[in-house]
Design a protein around this motif. Structure first.
Motif, PDB file in Angstrom:
ATOM      1  N   ILE A  91      68.883  -0.752  59.427  1.00 38.58           N
ATOM      2  CA  ILE A  91      68.185  -1.829  58.371  1.00 38.58           C
ATOM      3  C   ILE A  91      66.375  -1.404  58.497  1.00 38.58           C
ATOM      4  CG2 ILE A  91      68.241  -3.926  58.789  1.00 38.58           C
ATOM      5  CD1 ILE A  91      70.564  -4.094  60.384  1.00 38.58           C
ATOM      6  N   TYR A  92      66.169  -1.558  57.193  1.00 42.20           N
ATOM      7  CA  TYR A  92      64.802  -2.243  57.224  1.00 42.20           C
ATOM      8  C   TYR A  92      64.179  -3.307  57.179  1.00 42.20           C
ATOM      9  CZ  TYR A  92      65.199   3.046  56.651  1.00 42.20           C
ATOM     10  OH  TYR A  92      65.389   4.141  56.717  1.00 42.20           O
ATOM     11  N   ILE A  93      63.245  -3.605  57.969  1.00 39.83           N
ATOM     12  CA  ILE A  93      62.757  -5.476  57.527  1.00 39.83           C
ATOM     13  C   ILE A  93      61.316  -5.158  57.019  1.00 39.83           C
ATOM     14  CG2 ILE A  93      61.780  -7.383  58.680  1.00 39.83           C
ATOM     15  CD1 ILE A  93      64.154  -7.127  60.308  1.00 39.83           C
ATOM     16  N   ASP A  94      60.632  -5.610  55.985  1.00 39.10           N
ATOM     17  CA  ASP A  94      59.569  -5.508  55.730  1.00 39.10           C
ATOM     18  C   ASP A  94      59.500  -6.300  54.270  1.00 39.10           C
ATOM     19  OD1 ASP A  94      57.198  -4.115  53.910  1.00 39.10           O
ATOM     20  OD2 ASP A  94      58.074  -1.747  54.630  1.00 39.10           O
ATOM     21  N   ASP A  95      57.495  -6.822  54.017  1.00 35.09           N
ATOM     22  CA  ASP A  95      57.561  -7.597  53.606  1.00 35.09           C
ATOM     23  C   ASP A  95      57.402  -7.231  51.795  1.00 35.09           C
ATOM     24  OD1 ASP A  95      55.239  -6.070  54.008  1.00 35.09           O
ATOM     25  OD2 ASP A  95      54.050  -7.235  53.151  1.00 35.09           O
ATOM     26  N   ARG A  96      57.581  -6.049  51.115  1.00 34.54           N
ATOM     27  CA  ARG A  96      57.519  -4.782  50.336  1.00 34.54           C
ATOM     28  C   ARG A  96      58.973  -5.210  49.531  1.00 34.54           C
ATOM     29  NH1 ARG A  96      52.309  -4.015  48.647  1.00 34.54           N
ATOM     30  NH2 ARG A  96      50.619  -5.239  50.353  1.00 34.54           N
ATOM     31  N   ASN A  97      59.932  -6.002  50.175  1.00 37.54           N
ATOM     32  CA  ASN A  97      61.091  -5.836  49.822  1.00 37.54           C
ATOM     33  C   ASN A  97      61.100  -6.211  48.561  1.00 37.54           C
ATOM     34  OD1 ASN A  97      62.283  -4.403  52.236  1.00 37.54           O
ATOM     35  ND2 ASN A  97      62.594  -6.720  53.122  1.00 37.54           N
ATOM     36  N   TYR A  98      62.501  -5.578  47.459  1.00 36.84           N
ATOM     37  CA  TYR A  98      62.748  -6.503  46.661  1.00 36.84           C
ATOM     38  C   TYR A  98      62.988  -7.349  46.926  1.00 36.84           C
ATOM     39  CZ  TYR A  98      64.280  -7.033  41.943  1.00 36.84           C
ATOM     40  OH  TYR A  98      65.047  -7.799  41.000  1.00 36.84           O
ATOM     41  N   GLY A  99      62.482  -8.831  45.971  1.00 34.76           N
ATOM     42  CA  GLY A  99      62.855 -10.150  46.315  1.00 34.76           C
ATOM     43  C   GLY A  99      62.040 -10.852  47.172  1.00 34.76           C
ATOM     44  N   GLY A 100      60.757  -9.859  47.945  1.00 30.06           N
ATOM     45  CA  GLY A 100      60.223 -10.206  49.134  1.00 30.06           C
ATOM     46  C   GLY A 100      61.296 -10.167  50.922  1.00 30.06           C
ATOM     47  N   LEU A 101      59.956 -10.745  51.434  1.00 27.42           N
ATOM     48  CA  LEU A 101      60.061 -11.079  53.390  1.00 27.42           C
ATOM     49  C   LEU A 101      61.245 -12.413  53.489  1.00 27.42           C
ATOM     50  CD1 LEU A 101      60.457  -9.412  55.985  1.00 27.42           C
ATOM     51  CD2 LEU A 101      58.614 -10.869  56.338  1.00 27.42           C
ATOM     52  N   PRO A 102      62.525 -12.260  53.700  1.00 25.42           N
ATOM     53  CA  PRO A 102      63.068 -13.792  54.679  1.00 25.42           C
ATOM     54  C   PRO A 102      62.546 -14.388  55.081  1.00 25.42           C
ATOM     55  CG  PRO A 102      65.051 -12.307  54.247  1.00 25.42           C
ATOM     56  CD  PRO A 102      63.561 -10.894  54.026  1.00 25.42           C
ATOM     57  N   SER A 103      63.028 -15.527  55.778  1.00 26.15           N
ATOM     58  CA  SER A 103      62.413 -16.361  56.582  1.00 26.15           C
ATOM     59  C   SER A 103      62.868 -15.061  58.147  1.00 26.15           C
ATOM     60  CB  SER A 103      62.652 -17.659  56.437  1.00 26.15           C
ATOM     61  OG  SER A 103      63.869 -17.301  56.761  1.00 26.15           O
ATOM     62  N   TRP A 104      62.562 -15.607  58.688  1.00 26.09           N
ATOM     63  CA  TRP A 104      62.887 -14.495  59.657  1.00 26.09           C
ATOM     64  C   TRP A 104      64.087 -15.711  60.426  1.00 26.09           C
ATOM     65  CZ3 TRP A 104      62.228 -10.411  61.446  1.00 26.09           C
ATOM     66  CH2 TRP A 104      60.754  -9.227  61.177  1.00 26.09           C
ATOM     67  N   GLY A 105      64.348 -16.244  60.112  1.00 25.27           N
ATOM     68  CA  GLY A 105      65.486 -17.335  60.219  1.00 25.27           C
ATOM     69  C   GLY A 105      66.567 -17.096  60.050  1.00 25.27           C
ATOM     70  N   TYR A 108      67.890 -13.423  60.659  1.00 24.72           N
ATOM     71  CA  TYR A 108      68.266 -13.502  61.969  1.00 24.72           C
ATOM     72  C   TYR A 108      70.128 -14.131  61.991  1.00 24.72           C
ATOM     73  CZ  TYR A 108      70.543 -14.511  67.448  1.00 24.72           C
ATOM     74  OH  TYR A 108      71.012 -14.156  67.920  1.00 24.72           O
ATOM     75  N   GLN A 109      69.942 -15.332  60.868  1.00 22.46           N
ATOM     76  CA  GLN A 109      71.222 -15.343  61.055  1.00 22.46           C
ATOM     77  C   GLN A 109      72.109 -14.995  59.491  1.00 22.46           C
ATOM     78  OE1 GLN A 109      72.708 -17.923  61.980  1.00 22.46           O
ATOM     79  NE2 GLN A 109      71.064 -18.369  62.891  1.00 22.46           N
ATOM     80  N   ASN A 110      71.287 -13.928  59.033  1.00 21.79           N
ATOM     81  CA  ASN A 110      72.191 -12.668  58.584  1.00 21.79           C
ATOM     82  C   ASN A 110      72.448 -11.700  59.381  1.00 21.79           C
ATOM     83  OD1 ASN A 110      72.459 -10.139  56.956  1.00 21.79           O
ATOM     84  ND2 ASN A 110      71.935 -11.008  55.296  1.00 21.79           N
ATOM     85  N   LEU A 111      71.856 -10.932  60.312  1.00 22.80           N
ATOM     86  CA  LEU A 111      72.451  -9.894  60.971  1.00 22.80           C
ATOM     87  C   LEU A 111      72.957 -10.368  61.982  1.00 22.80           C
ATOM     88  CD1 LEU A 111      68.574  -8.430  61.500  1.00 22.80           C
ATOM     89  CD2 LEU A 111      70.141  -7.558  60.628  1.00 22.80           C
ATOM     90  N   CYS A 112      73.081 -11.753  62.489  1.00 25.25           N
ATOM     91  CA  CYS A 112      73.635 -12.072  63.841  1.00 25.25           C
ATOM     92  C   CYS A 112      74.244 -13.198  63.072  1.00 25.25           C
ATOM     93  CB  CYS A 112      72.704 -12.581  64.803  1.00 25.25           C
ATOM     94  SG  CYS A 112      72.024 -11.562  65.756  1.00 25.25           S
ATOM     95  N   PRO A 113      75.345 -13.154  62.173  1.00 30.58           N
ATOM     96  CA  PRO A 113      76.498 -14.206  61.717  1.00 30.58           C
ATOM     97  C   PRO A 113      77.146 -15.665  62.649  1.00 30.58           C
ATOM     98  CG  PRO A 113      77.059 -12.596  60.395  1.00 30.58           C
ATOM     99  CD  PRO A 113      75.949 -12.346  61.981  1.00 30.58           C
ATOM    100  N   SER A 115      76.148 -16.215  65.602  1.00 27.93           N
ATOM    101  CA  SER A 115      75.264 -16.226  66.695  1.00 27.93           C
ATOM    102  C   SER A 115      74.193 -17.736  66.170  1.00 27.93           C
ATOM    103  CB  SER A 115      73.773 -15.557  67.520  1.00 27.93           C
ATOM    104  OG  SER A 115      74.056 -14.464  67.542  1.00 27.93           O
ATOM    105  N   LYS A 116      74.146 -17.983  67.596  1.00 26.94           N
ATOM    106  CA  LYS A 116      73.502 -19.609  67.483  1.00 26.94           C
ATOM    107  C   LYS A 116      72.033 -19.305  67.072  1.00 26.94           C
ATOM    108  CE  LYS A 116      74.733 -21.780  71.242  1.00 26.94           C
ATOM    109  NZ  LYS A 116      74.726 -22.166  72.414  1.00 26.94           N
ATOM    110  N   PRO A 117      71.471 -20.116  65.996  1.00 26.80           N
ATOM    111  CA  PRO A 117      69.535 -20.089  65.599  1.00 26.80           C
ATOM    112  C   PRO A 117      69.260 -19.538  66.865  1.00 26.80           C
ATOM    113  CG  PRO A 117      70.717 -21.723  64.489  1.00 26.80           C
ATOM    114  CD  PRO A 117      72.287 -21.206  65.430  1.00 26.80           C
ATOM    115  N   VAL A 118      68.362 -19.008  66.483  1.00 27.79           N
ATOM    116  CA  VAL A 118      67.235 -18.447  67.534  1.00 27.79           C
ATOM    117  C   VAL A 118      66.050 -20.144  67.950  1.00 27.79           C
ATOM    118  CG1 VAL A 118      65.010 -17.586  68.308  1.00 27.79           C
ATOM    119  CG2 VAL A 118      66.565 -15.794  67.014  1.00 27.79           C
ATOM    120  N   GLU A 119      65.954 -20.439  68.990  1.00 24.12           N
ATOM    121  CA  GLU A 119      65.294 -21.474  69.652  1.00 24.12           C
ATOM    122  C   GLU A 119      64.400 -21.190  69.636  1.00 24.12           C
ATOM    123  OE1 GLU A 119      66.462 -23.702  73.032  1.00 24.12           O
ATOM    124  OE2 GLU A 119      68.312 -23.779  72.753  1.00 24.12           O
TER     125      GLU A 119
END
Length: 131
Positions: A91-105, A108-113, A115-119
């Motif tokens: 997996i690559y996390i980069d602000d230059r992704n097509y469509g831009g960088l999603p929020s960090w929340g 996390y939800q995409n990679l750990c569906p 799991s509870k959200p990060v506090e």
């Protein structure tokens, strides 16, 4: 699990102010630490080199984030000659992704569906000053 995530620095973990270091992007460090706790291996994947790279690694370390490797696919990898710095990651996390960088929340939800959200605890005034 041990999936490898290559994470960019400028514009991704911090705002893009290269060659300076920008402000932390909201919840970047908390989310990356939570991903490590879930078993992901994080590689810092950046164009920074030398002193600028050292400063980026130190900022991350001061925020509780130690990388599995820096600008390499595994610790101790030696890049010689015409070897590409392209990291072989899952997996690559980069602000230059097509469509831009999603929020960090969202990341996390995409990679750990399951799991509870990060506090994300806000630090009080004195905790920020004396931490």
């Amino acid at each position: 699990m041990e999936k490898l995530i290559a994470v960019d620095f400028d514009g991704t973990i911090v705002e893009n102010k290269f060659p300076e270091i920008g402000k932390e992007r909201l919840f970047a460090f908390q989310t990356l630490r939570a991903l490590q706790e879930k078993g992901y291996l994080l590689v810092l994947w950046t164009c920074r080199v030398g002193k600028q790279l050292d400063e980026a690694v130190e900022l991350c370390r001061n925020n509780g984030l130690e990388f599995y490797a820096v600008n390499s696919a595994y610790p101790g990898e030696v890049l010689e000659g015409n070897v590409s710095r392209k990291i072989d990651a899952d997996i690559y996390i980069d602000d230059r992704n097509y469509g831009g960088l999603p929020s960090w929340g969202e990341i996390y939800q995409n990679l750990c569906p399951d799991s509870k959200p990060v506090e994300h605890k806000k630090k009080g005034f004195f905790a920020r000053i004396f931490s």
